[in-house]
Design a protein around this motif. Structure first.
Motif, mmCIF file in Angstrom:
data_model
loop_
_atom_site.group_PDB
_atom_site.id
_atom_site.type_symbol
_atom_site.label_atom_id
_atom_site.label_comp_id
_atom_site.label_asym_id
_atom_site.label_seq_id
_atom_site.Cartn_x
_atom_site.Cartn_y
_atom_site.Cartn_z
ATOM 1 N N ASP A 66 0.851 -1.190 0.000
ATOM 2 C CA ASP A 66 0.000 0.000 0.000
ATOM 3 C C ASP A 66 0.889 1.244 0.000
ATOM 4 O OD1 ASP A 66 -2.270 1.547 0.045
ATOM 5 O OD2 ASP A 66 -2.825 1.061 2.111
ATOM 6 N N ILE A 67 1.489 1.512 -1.156
ATOM 7 C CA ILE A 67 2.476 2.586 -1.303
ATOM 8 C C ILE A 67 1.787 3.874 -1.747
ATOM 9 C CG2 ILE A 67 3.044 1.715 -3.605
ATOM 10 C CD1 ILE A 67 5.818 2.886 -3.321
ATOM 11 N N PHE A 68 2.192 4.986 -1.119
ATOM 12 C CA PHE A 68 1.651 6.295 -1.463
ATOM 13 C C PHE A 68 2.724 7.217 -2.019
ATOM 14 C CE2 PHE A 68 -1.612 4.631 1.155
ATOM 15 C CZ PHE A 68 -2.781 5.234 0.746
ATOM 16 N N GLY A 69 3.978 6.935 -1.728
ATOM 17 C CA GLY A 69 5.046 7.789 -2.223
ATOM 18 C C GLY A 69 6.383 7.079 -2.193
ATOM 19 N N CYS A 70 7.247 7.485 -3.086
ATOM 20 C CA CYS A 70 8.612 6.964 -3.104
ATOM 21 C C CYS A 70 9.513 8.057 -3.643
ATOM 22 C CB CYS A 70 8.714 5.705 -3.959
ATOM 23 S SG CYS A 70 10.335 4.901 -3.850
ATOM 24 N N ASP A 71 10.370 8.567 -2.782
ATOM 25 C CA ASP A 71 11.324 9.609 -3.170
ATOM 26 C C ASP A 71 12.720 9.041 -3.030
ATOM 27 O OD1 ASP A 71 9.199 11.429 -3.402
ATOM 28 O OD2 ASP A 71 9.379 12.016 -1.308
ATOM 29 N N VAL A 72 13.612 9.501 -3.876
ATOM 30 C CA VAL A 72 15.006 9.087 -3.739
ATOM 31 C C VAL A 72 15.895 10.325 -3.784
ATOM 32 C CG1 VAL A 72 15.264 8.556 -6.219
ATOM 33 C CG2 VAL A 72 16.809 7.508 -4.571
ATOM 34 N N ALA A 73 16.700 10.485 -2.734
ATOM 35 C CA ALA A 73 17.685 11.569 -2.665
ATOM 36 C C ALA A 73 19.027 10.966 -3.062
ATOM 37 C CB ALA A 73 17.745 12.145 -1.256
ATOM 38 N N ILE A 74 19.727 11.636 -3.936
ATOM 39 C CA ILE A 74 20.968 11.091 -4.483
ATOM 40 C C ILE A 74 22.122 12.027 -4.174
ATOM 41 C CG2 ILE A 74 22.097 10.225 -6.573
ATOM 42 C CD1 ILE A 74 19.108 10.318 -7.746
ATOM 43 N N THR A 96 6.769 5.800 1.399
ATOM 44 C CA THR A 96 5.651 6.151 2.253
ATOM 45 C C THR A 96 4.455 5.268 1.919
ATOM 46 O OG1 THR A 96 6.416 8.442 2.242
ATOM 47 C CG2 THR A 96 4.169 8.072 2.985
ATOM 48 N N GLY A 97 3.816 4.753 2.968
ATOM 49 C CA GLY A 97 2.629 3.937 2.740
ATOM 50 C C GLY A 97 2.055 3.413 4.029
ATOM 51 N N ARG A 98 1.190 2.432 3.883
ATOM 52 C CA ARG A 98 0.543 1.800 5.037
ATOM 53 C C ARG A 98 0.928 0.334 5.101
ATOM 54 N NH1 ARG A 98 -4.445 4.876 3.422
ATOM 55 N NH2 ARG A 98 -4.455 6.663 4.809
ATOM 56 N N ILE A 136 11.247 3.850 5.789
ATOM 57 C CA ILE A 136 9.819 3.710 5.551
ATOM 58 C C ILE A 136 9.097 4.723 6.428
ATOM 59 C CG2 ILE A 136 7.823 2.191 5.839
ATOM 60 C CD1 ILE A 136 9.701 -0.170 5.222
ATOM 61 N N VAL A 137 8.203 5.470 5.821
ATOM 62 C CA VAL A 137 7.360 6.403 6.554
ATOM 63 C C VAL A 137 5.968 5.810 6.558
ATOM 64 C CG1 VAL A 137 6.394 8.738 6.637
ATOM 65 C CG2 VAL A 137 8.773 8.386 5.889
ATOM 66 N N GLU A 138 5.517 5.430 7.732
ATOM 67 C CA GLU A 138 4.220 4.789 7.906
ATOM 68 C C GLU A 138 3.126 5.848 8.008
ATOM 69 O OE1 GLU A 138 1.697 1.608 8.033
ATOM 70 O OE2 GLU A 138 3.857 1.477 7.750
ATOM 71 N N LEU A 139 2.111 5.737 7.170
ATOM 72 C CA LEU A 139 0.981 6.629 7.249
ATOM 73 C C LEU A 139 -0.019 6.119 8.266
ATOM 74 C CD1 LEU A 139 0.305 7.389 3.472
ATOM 75 C CD2 LEU A 139 1.443 8.842 5.141
ATOM 76 N N ASN A 140 -0.676 7.010 8.941
ATOM 77 C CA ASN A 140 -1.704 6.618 9.909
ATOM 78 C C ASN A 140 -2.820 5.880 9.192
ATOM 79 O OD1 ASN A 140 -0.357 7.845 12.027
ATOM 80 N ND2 ASN A 140 -1.391 9.798 11.713
ATOM 81 N N THR A 141 -3.380 4.904 9.853
ATOM 82 C CA THR A 141 -4.483 4.147 9.259
ATOM 83 C C THR A 141 -5.832 4.800 9.521
ATOM 84 O OG1 THR A 141 -4.534 2.732 11.230
ATOM 85 C CG2 THR A 141 -3.278 1.946 9.325
#
Length: 142
Positions: A66-74, A96-98, A136-141
């Motif tokens: 359940d992915i909402f975002g994916c950022d990559v810093a290089i 980021t996701g649940r 991983i950044v967990e979003l509130n359910t």
């Protein structure tokens, strides 16, 4: 694949992809540019990040995460003398996701970097030390 790069003036160029997308490439003022576009080496980093992020998102979706975002810093290091090639590159993914499973995220990134991302594999074969990490950044359910 094809691309075309046309010189405009000083150190400004217009790069056009075979699929018809264009962008301005430029240098800093101290090299005769106006700083209105990314540098060529920055574009390589952006291509690497885009390539790997494309894979990671695709793999995570196929893995029913359940992915909402994916950022990559290089971040990168370059040789001090010409040619100033990349010597080290570190990619830091923030997903980021649940209820994301850490092992699935790790596997997605590993597969991208070692099997699917052509840019990563090409740079690695050229001797660039490529490392990656993630959080991983967990979003509130709620």
């Amino acid at each position: 694949m094809k691309a075309r790069v046309q010189w405009v003036e000083n150190v400004k160029f217009v790069a056009e992809s075979g699929s018809g997308h264009a962008l301005v490439v430029d240098g800093p003022p101290e090299h005769g540019g106006r700083n209105i576009g990314p540098r060529p080496m920055e574009m390589i980093l952006m291509g690497l990040g885009s390539c790997s992020n494309f894979d990671v998102v695709s793999i995570l979706k196929k893995s029913r995460q359940d992915i909402f975002g994916c950022d990559v810093a290089i971040e990168s290091e370059r040789a001090e003398t010409e040619p100033k090639v990349f010597t080290k590159i570190h990619l830091r993914f923030t997903v980021t996701g649940r209820n994301l499973k850490e092992s699935v995220v790790q596997r997605a990134i590993d597969l991208s970097m070692e099997k699917y991302c052509s840019a990563s594999i090409m740079l690695g074969r050229a001797g660039v030390e490529i490392r990656h990490s993630f959080e991983i950044v967990e979003l509130n359910t709620n």
